[in-house]
Design a protein around this motif. Structure first.
Motif, PDB file in Angstrom:
ATOM      1  N   HIS A   1       0.828  -1.218   0.000  1.00  0.00           N
ATOM      2  CA  HIS A   1       0.000   0.000   0.000  1.00  0.00           C
ATOM      3  C   HIS A   1       0.859   1.262   0.000  1.00  0.00           C
ATOM      4  O   HIS A   1       0.547   2.234  -0.693  1.00  0.00           O
ATOM      5  CB  HIS A   1      -0.964  -0.025   1.188  1.00  0.00           C
ATOM      6  N   LEU A   2       1.951   1.253   0.753  1.00  0.00           N
ATOM      7  CA  LEU A   2       2.832   2.430   0.800  1.00  0.00           C
ATOM      8  C   LEU A   2       3.588   2.585  -0.514  1.00  0.00           C
ATOM      9  O   LEU A   2       3.726   3.685  -1.048  1.00  0.00           O
ATOM     10  CB  LEU A   2       3.844   2.288   1.943  1.00  0.00           C
ATOM     11  N   ARG A   3       4.088   1.450  -1.013  1.00  0.00           N
ATOM     12  CA  ARG A   3       4.869   1.527  -2.243  1.00  0.00           C
ATOM     13  C   ARG A   3       4.017   1.981  -3.423  1.00  0.00           C
ATOM     14  O   ARG A   3       4.447   2.809  -4.228  1.00  0.00           O
ATOM     15  CB  ARG A   3       5.535   0.166  -2.536  1.00  0.00           C
ATOM     16  N   MET A   4       2.794   1.445  -3.531  1.00  0.00           N
ATOM     17  CA  MET A   4       1.964   1.808  -4.695  1.00  0.00           C
ATOM     18  C   MET A   4       1.603   3.283  -4.689  1.00  0.00           C
ATOM     19  O   MET A   4       1.496   3.905  -5.748  1.00  0.00           O
ATOM     20  CB  MET A   4       0.704   0.933  -4.768  1.00  0.00           C
ATOM     21  N   GLU A   5       1.438   3.839  -3.492  1.00  0.00           N
ATOM     22  CA  GLU A   5       1.180   5.274  -3.401  1.00  0.00           C
ATOM     23  C   GLU A   5       2.376   6.063  -3.930  1.00  0.00           C
ATOM     24  O   GLU A   5       2.229   6.987  -4.731  1.00  0.00           O
ATOM     25  CB  GLU A   5       0.943   5.665  -1.935  1.00  0.00           C
ATOM     26  N   ARG A   6       3.581   5.681  -3.484  1.00  0.00           N
ATOM     27  CA  ARG A   6       4.784   6.409  -3.879  1.00  0.00           C
ATOM     28  C   ARG A   6       5.121   6.192  -5.359  1.00  0.00           C
ATOM     29  O   ARG A   6       5.493   7.125  -6.067  1.00  0.00           O
ATOM     30  CB  ARG A   6       5.960   6.016  -2.985  1.00  0.00           C
ATOM     31  N   HIS A   7       4.962   4.924  -5.822  1.00  0.00           N
ATOM     32  CA  HIS A   7       5.184   4.657  -7.253  1.00  0.00           C
ATOM     33  C   HIS A   7       4.287   5.568  -8.103  1.00  0.00           C
ATOM     34  O   HIS A   7       4.731   6.157  -9.090  1.00  0.00           O
ATOM     35  CB  HIS A   7       4.847   3.196  -7.590  1.00  0.00           C
ATOM     36  N   SER A   8       3.010   5.664  -7.687  1.00  0.00           N
ATOM     37  CA  SER A   8       2.041   6.444  -8.475  1.00  0.00           C
ATOM     38  C   SER A   8       2.369   7.938  -8.425  1.00  0.00           C
ATOM     39  O   SER A   8       2.303   8.628  -9.454  1.00  0.00           O
ATOM     40  CB  SER A   8       0.618   6.205  -7.953  1.00  0.00           C
ATOM     41  N   GLN A   9       2.723   8.438  -7.237  1.00  0.00           N
ATOM     42  CA  GLN A   9       3.072   9.869  -7.108  1.00  0.00           C
ATOM     43  C   GLN A   9       4.305  10.205  -7.939  1.00  0.00           C
ATOM     44  O   GLN A   9       4.331  11.206  -8.667  1.00  0.00           O
ATOM     45  CB  GLN A   9       3.408  10.214  -5.646  1.00  0.00           C
ATOM     46  N   ASN A  10       5.337   9.367  -7.821  1.00  0.00           N
ATOM     47  CA  ASN A  10       6.577   9.623  -8.565  1.00  0.00           C
ATOM     48  C   ASN A  10       6.342   9.567 -10.070  1.00  0.00           C
ATOM     49  O   ASN A  10       6.848  10.402 -10.827  1.00  0.00           O
ATOM     50  CB  ASN A  10       7.647   8.588  -8.189  1.00  0.00           C
ATOM     51  N   ALA A  11       5.561   8.571 -10.500  1.00  0.00           N
ATOM     52  CA  ALA A  11       5.328   8.418 -11.939  1.00  0.00           C
ATOM     53  C   ALA A  11       4.563   9.621 -12.481  1.00  0.00           C
ATOM     54  O   ALA A  11       4.868  10.122 -13.574  1.00  0.00           O
ATOM     55  CB  ALA A  11       4.563   7.116 -12.218  1.00  0.00           C
ATOM     56  N   LEU A  12       3.589  10.106 -11.718  1.00  0.00           N
ATOM     57  CA  LEU A  12       2.817  11.257 -12.190  1.00  0.00           C
ATOM     58  C   LEU A  12       3.714  12.491 -12.285  1.00  0.00           C
ATOM     59  O   LEU A  12       3.668  13.234 -13.275  1.00  0.00           O
ATOM     60  CB  LEU A  12       1.627  11.517 -11.248  1.00  0.00           C
ATOM     61  N   ALA A  13       4.572  12.699 -11.277  1.00  0.00           N
ATOM     62  CA  ALA A  13       5.469  13.860 -11.301  1.00  0.00           C
ATOM     63  C   ALA A  13       6.414  13.784 -12.501  1.00  0.00           C
ATOM     64  O   ALA A  13       6.668  14.786 -13.184  1.00  0.00           O
ATOM     65  CB  ALA A  13       6.260  13.938  -9.992  1.00  0.00           C
ATOM     66  N   ILE A  14       6.926  12.580 -12.776  1.00  0.00           N
ATOM     67  CA  ILE A  14       7.856  12.421 -13.898  1.00  0.00           C
ATOM     68  C   ILE A  14       7.124  12.583 -15.227  1.00  0.00           C
ATOM     69  O   ILE A  14       7.634  13.231 -16.155  1.00  0.00           O
ATOM     70  CB  ILE A  14       8.579  11.056 -13.799  1.00  0.00           C
ATOM     71  N   ALA A  15       5.909  12.039 -15.320  1.00  0.00           N
ATOM     72  CA  ALA A  15       5.130  12.183 -16.559  1.00  0.00           C
ATOM     73  C   ALA A  15       4.894  13.663 -16.858  1.00  0.00           C
ATOM     74  O   ALA A  15       5.024  14.110 -18.001  1.00  0.00           O
ATOM     75  CB  ALA A  15       3.807  11.427 -16.444  1.00  0.00           C
ATOM     76  N   LYS A  16       4.566  14.432 -15.817  1.00  0.00           N
ATOM     77  CA  LYS A  16       4.326  15.869 -16.011  1.00  0.00           C
ATOM     78  C   LYS A  16       5.610  16.573 -16.433  1.00  0.00           C
ATOM     79  O   LYS A  16       5.595  17.454 -17.296  1.00  0.00           O
ATOM     80  CB  LYS A  16       3.801  16.501 -14.706  1.00  0.00           C
ATOM     81  N   TRP A  17       6.720  16.175 -15.848  1.00  0.00           N
ATOM     82  CA  TRP A  17       7.999  16.797 -16.194  1.00  0.00           C
ATOM     83  C   TRP A  17       8.386  16.463 -17.638  1.00  0.00           C
ATOM     84  O   TRP A  17       8.798  17.350 -18.408  1.00  0.00           O
ATOM     85  CB  TRP A  17       9.086  16.328 -15.221  1.00  0.00           C
TER      86      TRP A  17
END
Ligand SMILES: *Cc1c(COP(=O)(O)O)cnc(C)c1O
Length: 433
Positions: free
Chosen positions: A290-306
């Motif tokens: 649960h913790l990892r999937m939250e962080r994976h999703s947050q990081n991926a969204l930030a990188i996608a936007k960048w």
């Protein structure tokens, strides 16, 4: 215990509840065998009249706890863990398909699944028709034949990252009277629970996010317990099983008929079981899912936007991006996050893409996805290289496509790494030995 628990609590404590004085942590039962006092005790187990362990190929306490936790996470009635994701998919199919049967499969599935269906199962006499998962339900159903036994798709296609239209697929499979089998590997039960959207069987490569640390191969088949096997198409689940002295799975095991058969008949005969040690490691992985999937999703969204605003990038595909054509479906089926995998193209084509990969310092080139460490691959020349260009296109793989599996590192370091790799690895040149 734990029937009302939310996903995070199930991740940490599901599947194992120690009694007074027992180990707090799920023990690794590294034993193939189990001791009994009398032949009659053991006979009752072989008759499926008593519950207990006979031999680790068909059951083991460490594996059973992992299976119970996973079934609870998905909201299913039972699960069977396997040696790998491929083994899980094969078990899920062979449990209800025989030579002469047919299945419908989304064209955007993982390359290994495509090969399994298009080449290896074909040799066993099971035929697959691949369909565009964005077709309307009626057009998908129209591809079925009288011998069609299931519809197969992925929640998130690997690597197209298309979000499945569960409403259409479940409608098509209901119309056909066949189960909807979903590979939920890249979404995980933390981000999406396919049984709530009409799926009947869920499979996973637990090698990916479930383990999450790239340390244990594994797979799992989870039974939703929500399909009527008595509609005339699945006689093996209804009629007596001669290899188990006349057990009738539906009559004797009710909603768990499918998963009991998968274990006592197929796991027994094919032997594609998970190892206890891999179940132990994979269970440790699940404790932080649960913790990892939250962080994976947050990081991926930030990188996608960048990436999206960077002029060295030609396109970005991530279902969590508001600009994505998958965005609405992602909001509907993956409200907690769109997972950690994204794809993009580097301007300048294949040569630039290769140079970019070579310049990465934090992200590593590996044949893997869905791990705590950021990794990257070029599918057209690796995972999807056995396909023709047309087949690759149907799977969503273009020649310039780079698949980035975003890890749980600090996102600032990941973006800095992508930035230096895109500009030719210059900033980091002095670090080279
Ligand atoms: C990796 C993967 C598989 C195959 O699993 P293995 O554990 O490598 O056998 C199946 N489906 C998807 C979506 C995957 O990513």
């Amino acid at each position: 215990m734990g029937e009302t628990w939310k996903q995070g609590t199930i991740c940490v404590q599901g599947g194992y509840s120690p009694k007074n004085g027992e180990p707090r942590v799920l023990p690794l039962y590294q034993s193939t065998t189990y001791k009994y006092d009398t032949p009659d005790d053991l006979a009752a187990l072989f008759n499926l009249q008593a519950e207990g362990y006979i031999y680790t190929r068909i059951g083991n306490p460490t594996i059973a706890a992992f299976e119970a936790k996973f079934a609870q996470l998905e909201g299913g009635v039972g699960a069977v863990a396997t040696a790998s994701g491929q083994a899980a998919i094969m078990l899920a199919i062979l449990n209800i398909c025989n030579a002469g049967d047919h299945l419908l499969c989304a064209s955007t599935v993982y390359g290994g699944t495509y090969n399994l269906f298009a080449v290896s199962l074909k040799k066993l006499g099971i035929e697959a028709t691949f369909f565009n998962p964005d077709l309307p339900a009626a057009e998908i159903a129209a591809l079925a034949k009288p011998n069609t036994r299931l519809v197969y798709a992925e929640t998130l296609g690997n690597p197209a990252m298309n979000v499945l239209d569960f409403a259409a697929l479940s409608q098509a499979s209901k119309e056909l009277g066949v189960p909807l089998v979903i590979d939920n590997t890249l979404a995980t039960p933390y981000l999406c629970r396919p049984f709530e959207h009409g799926a009947n069987i869920v499979v996973h490569s637990t090698t990916k996010y479930a383990d999450g640390h790239a340390s244990a191969m594994g797979g799992i088949v989870v039974d939703g317990g929500n399909f009527d096997w008595t509609n005339g198409k699945y006689q093996e689940l209804v009629e007596p099983d001669p290899s188990y002295h006349g057990v009738r799975y539906v009559q004797d095991f009710g909603a768990a008929a499918y998963i009991v058969k998968a274990r006592v008949q197929l796991l027994r005969d094919y032997g594609n079981c998970m190892s206890p040690f891999n179940a132990y490691l994979s269970n440790l992985g699940l404790e932080t899912l649960h913790l990892r999937m939250e962080r994976h999703s947050q990081n991926a969204l930030a990188i996608a936007k960048w990436l999206e605003q960077d002029e060295r990038i030609s396109w970005v595909n991530y279902p969590g991006l508001a600009s994505s054509d998958q965005y609405e479906r992602a909001q509907a089926y993956l409200p907690k996050g769109a997972s950690g995998v994204l794809t993009f193209g580097v301007k300048g084509g294949l040569e630039q893409a290769k140079a970019f990969i070579e310049n990465l310092k934090v992200a590593a080139l590996v044949t893997h996805v869905a791990d705590a460490r950021t990794c990257v691959i070029h599918p057209a020349s690796t995972t999807h290289r056995q396909m023709t260009e047309e087949q690759q296109r149907q799977a969503g793989v273009t020649p310039d496509l780079i698949r980035l599996s975003v890890g749980i590192e600090d996102v600032e370091d990941l973006i800095a790494d992508l930035n230096q790799a895109l500009s030719g690895g210059k900033q980091y040149a002095h670090h080279r030995g």
